[in-house]
Design a protein around this motif. Structure first.
Motif, short mmCIF file in Angstrom:
data_model
loop_
_atom_site.label_atom_id
_atom_site.label_comp_id
_atom_site.label_asym_id
_atom_site.label_seq_id
_atom_site.Cartn_x
_atom_site.Cartn_y
_atom_site.Cartn_z
N ASP A 136 0.86 -1.15 0.09
CA ASP A 136 -0.05 -0.02 -0.14
C ASP A 136 0.79 1.22 -0.12
O ASP A 136 0.51 2.49 0.44
N THR A 139 1.19 2.76 -5.37
CA THR A 139 -0.13 3.44 -5.89
C THR A 139 0.21 4.11 -7.37
O THR A 139 -0.36 4.31 -8.28
N SER A 145 0.37 1.41 -10.08
CA SER A 145 -1.04 1.20 -10.43
C SER A 145 -1.68 2.31 -11.31
O SER A 145 -2.34 1.87 -12.23
N ASP A 146 -1.58 3.71 -10.76
CA ASP A 146 -2.17 4.75 -11.65
C ASP A 146 -1.58 4.52 -12.90
O ASP A 146 -2.14 5.03 -13.96
#
Length: 95
Positions: free
Chosen positions: A57, A62, A65-66
């Motif tokens: 996380d 992030t 993933s974006d």
């Protein structure tokens, strides 16, 4: 006191969707770096190793993933087989 600090020192998203990552390990003694090493890897789009490399996380997970979410899906052309003409002879046969 000797401590080991591991951090991501390079994170580069390429046009093909791969992500070049460099993780650095600094060994510190009394706040001064006495040794440093690093390793590099390249993550493929939606690479299953991303959680292990970037953290489940974390900030960089992030970002990955974006970045991968913005990559357009590959275009797959559907090939449709043409039906033989009604007046064409059957394969291997003669009229």
């Amino acid at each position: 006191m000797i401590e080991e600090v591991i951090y991501i020192s390079d994170f580069n998203v390429k046009l093909d969707g791969t992500i070049a990552v460099r993780k650095t390990t600094d060994v510190t003694k009394d706040g001064a770096v006495i040794a440093s090493s690093f390793w590099r890897t390249v993550l493929q789009v939606n690479d299953p190793a991303a959680d292990e490399v970037l953290g489940v996380d974390g900030y960089y997970r992030t970002l990955a993933s974006d970045a991968w979410a913005m990559i357009p899906a590959p275009v797959v052309e559907e090939v449709v087989a043409e039906e033989p003409a009604a007046d064409a002879p059957a394969e291997g046969g003669e009229e």
